[in-house]
Design a protein around this motif. Structure first.
Motif, mmCIF file in Angstrom:
data_model
loop_
_atom_site.group_PDB
_atom_site.id
_atom_site.type_symbol
_atom_site.label_atom_id
_atom_site.label_comp_id
_atom_site.label_asym_id
_atom_site.label_seq_id
_atom_site.Cartn_x
_atom_site.Cartn_y
_atom_site.Cartn_z
ATOM 1 N N LEU A 161 -35.612 50.389 -46.918
ATOM 2 C CA LEU A 161 -36.521 51.169 -46.080
ATOM 3 C C LEU A 161 -37.618 50.262 -45.537
ATOM 4 O O LEU A 161 -38.023 49.303 -46.196
ATOM 5 N N THR A 162 -38.112 50.594 -44.347
ATOM 6 C CA THR A 162 -39.298 49.944 -43.794
ATOM 7 C C THR A 162 -40.345 51.014 -43.539
ATOM 8 O O THR A 162 -40.068 52.015 -42.858
ATOM 9 N N GLN A 163 -41.537 50.830 -44.101
ATOM 10 C CA GLN A 163 -42.634 51.784 -43.922
ATOM 11 C C GLN A 163 -43.718 51.131 -43.062
ATOM 12 O O GLN A 163 -44.212 50.050 -43.380
ATOM 13 N N GLU A 164 -44.091 51.816 -41.979
ATOM 14 C CA GLU A 164 -45.123 51.323 -41.057
ATOM 15 C C GLU A 164 -46.214 52.379 -40.928
ATOM 16 O O GLU A 164 -45.934 53.538 -40.615
ATOM 17 N N THR A 165 -47.447 51.964 -41.147
ATOM 18 C CA THR A 165 -48.556 52.910 -41.095
ATOM 19 C C THR A 165 -49.880 52.159 -41.131
ATOM 20 O O THR A 165 -49.944 51.009 -41.591
ATOM 21 N N GLN A 166 -50.941 52.806 -40.662
ATOM 22 C CA GLN A 166 -52.306 52.304 -40.796
ATOM 23 C C GLN A 166 -53.083 53.113 -41.837
ATOM 24 O O GLN A 166 -54.310 53.106 -41.860
ATOM 25 N N TYR A 167 -52.349 53.810 -42.675
ATOM 26 C CA TYR A 167 -52.939 54.582 -43.772
ATOM 27 C C TYR A 167 -53.793 53.665 -44.650
ATOM 28 O O TYR A 167 -53.392 52.523 -44.895
ATOM 29 N N PRO A 168 -54.961 54.071 -45.125
ATOM 30 C CA PRO A 168 -55.512 55.430 -45.105
ATOM 31 C C PRO A 168 -56.405 55.756 -43.909
ATOM 32 O O PRO A 168 -57.034 56.805 -43.899
ATOM 33 N N TRP A 169 -56.490 54.848 -42.936
ATOM 34 C CA TRP A 169 -57.337 55.125 -41.769
ATOM 35 C C TRP A 169 -56.644 56.080 -40.804
ATOM 36 O O TRP A 169 -57.299 56.829 -40.079
ATOM 37 N N ASP A 170 -55.327 56.036 -40.766
ATOM 38 C CA ASP A 170 -54.532 56.903 -39.901
ATOM 39 C C ASP A 170 -53.491 57.602 -40.773
ATOM 40 O O ASP A 170 -52.868 56.961 -41.627
ATOM 41 N N GLY A 171 -53.295 58.886 -40.551
ATOM 42 C CA GLY A 171 -52.414 59.654 -41.417
ATOM 43 C C GLY A 171 -50.956 59.665 -41.017
ATOM 44 O O GLY A 171 -50.151 60.355 -41.656
ATOM 45 N N ARG A 172 -50.571 58.915 -39.993
ATOM 46 C CA ARG A 172 -49.184 58.900 -39.569
ATOM 47 C C ARG A 172 -48.418 57.804 -40.305
ATOM 48 O O ARG A 172 -48.796 56.629 -40.275
ATOM 49 N N VAL A 173 -47.319 58.191 -40.953
ATOM 50 C CA VAL A 173 -46.484 57.264 -41.724
ATOM 51 C C VAL A 173 -45.074 57.308 -41.158
ATOM 52 O O VAL A 173 -44.459 58.383 -41.078
ATOM 53 N N ASN A 174 -44.555 56.156 -40.741
ATOM 54 C CA ASN A 174 -43.198 56.052 -40.212
ATOM 55 C C ASN A 174 -42.326 55.276 -41.200
ATOM 56 O O ASN A 174 -42.662 54.148 -41.571
ATOM 57 N N ILE A 175 -41.222 55.899 -41.611
ATOM 58 C CA ILE A 175 -40.290 55.263 -42.540
ATOM 59 C C ILE A 175 -38.926 55.180 -41.860
ATOM 60 O O ILE A 175 -38.369 56.200 -41.449
ATOM 61 N N THR A 176 -38.381 53.977 -41.743
ATOM 62 C CA THR A 176 -37.080 53.755 -41.121
ATOM 63 C C THR A 176 -36.058 53.393 -42.188
ATOM 64 O O THR A 176 -36.325 52.540 -43.049
#
Length: 353
Positions: A161-176
């Protein structure tokens, strides 16, 4: 446990049984802010303990505590440059506070009792092992952050899996999904207890899965390479109050956004302002501002506060209408305080209705 995930209220003193204690828990609901001990190692231990409970019970509430500690009462133990450390992590600091032997006015490069710095650094280094867990037929996402997972499921099949996100500043999490078996398996997404109205999509389409705060959302399907899983967590700014039995925070509030607890620090106040003279209006408009060039990059919160102007001596005073001036200030993540020189700080603020 403090709102930052910290624990261990006292350096040394008397317990409810009137015996001498050192580095200890004391009477229930007695949670001082200024004199809080909250040793960095104890806070890390809280996260480690919950990591083990997560492995036993698989309940998201334990990962919630892990995350709370990691973003607040553990991370506060190290400076932005990675070279200076706190032993204790109080929720308030004033210039006139009498220092104990393990108290520090600011982080230091060397601490005589040198357990906390290496403990914190090795914990940060091993967090990749906390981010995911294996279920009977799938994988659970415990912590969100940019990463790549390359492991085997419980049946020995490969999963990438690849997880891309700017969490915790941004709540959008993309997992491929980069690679996986052909048979159906589950992906479990932790929905934090603070995350109301979370939205889950697979390949851009909504999925019929319950995203309840404080639980894992279970997506069971036949996955294939290239599938995109998206989680949107609303990062609302929230005002928190303490249990009414915590006398130290009665009629005070703390500011929290997602897993991050915020504080007010004197570098962001008018010159000469005492931290104890800062109050927050209940209706104050709090605005989120991402500042990529501030202390390595972080999201701050701007808001209006009231500064009390009537300075009166005496342990007790006749009640009178206070004098106020308004000021626009910046709230910074608690973990980032004391990176701009010696300062006063508070997490809890008296509230004006």
């Amino acid at each position: 446990m403090y709102v930052t995930g910290a624990c261990g209220q006292t350096h040394h003193g008397s317990s409810s049984r009137v015996d001498f204690v050192h580095e200890a828990f004391i009477t229930e609901y007695m949670m001082p802010n200024l004199t809080a001990y909250n040793e960095t190692c104890a806070n890390i231990c809280n996260a480690m303990f919950n990591h083990r409970l997560l492995g036993i019970h698989g309940e998201s509430k334990y990962a919630d505590v892990m995350e709370l500690v990691l973003y607040n009462s553990a991370l506060s133990g190290i400076s932005e440059d990675g070279k200076h450390y706190f032993y204790t992590n109080p929720l308030r600091r004033t210039h006139d506070h009498a220092m104990d032997t393990t108290d520090q006015r600011t982080r230091e490069p060397y601490i005589p009792c040198f357990c906390c710095p290496p403990n914190l650094v090795r914990t940060i280094a091993q967090l990749s092992g906390w981010a995911y867990s294996l279920s009977e037929n799938g994988v659970a996402v415990n912590l969100y952050g940019g990463n790549r997972l390359n492991t085997q499921l419980s049946d020995g099949s490969r999963i990438q899996l690849t997880q891309e996100t700017q969490y915790p500043w941004d709540g959008r999490v993309n997992i491929t999904v980069d690679d996986c078996k052909h048979e159906p398996f589950e992906v479990l997404l932790r929905i934090p207890s603070w995350a109301e109205r979370a939205v889950i999509q697979v390949n851009g389409a909504a999925v019929d899965v319950e995203a309840s705060p404080g639980a894992y959302a279970r997506i069971m399907r036949s996955w294939k390479a290239g599938d995109a899983l998206t989680l949107d967590l609303p990062l609302d700014v929230k005002l928190l109050e303490g249990h009414p039995r915590i006398e130290e925070v009665r009629n005070q509030i703390a500011v929290k956004r997602g897993p991050v607890v915020y504080c007010v620090e004197t570098p962001d106040l008018p010159a000469g302002t005492d931290i104890l003279d800062v109050y927050l209006r209940e209706r104050s408009k709090l605005e989120v501002q991402h500042r990529p060039d501030f202390l390595g990059g972080m999201t701050t919160i701007d808001g209006d506060v009231l500064l009390r102007t009537d300075k009166r001596d005496g342990l007790y005073r006749t009640l009178d209408r206070p004098g106020w001036i308004s000021a626009r200030v910046q709230f910074v993540p608690y973990y980032a305080w004391s990176n701009r020189g010696e300062s006063e700080m508070t997490v809890w603020l008296p509230i004006v209705w």
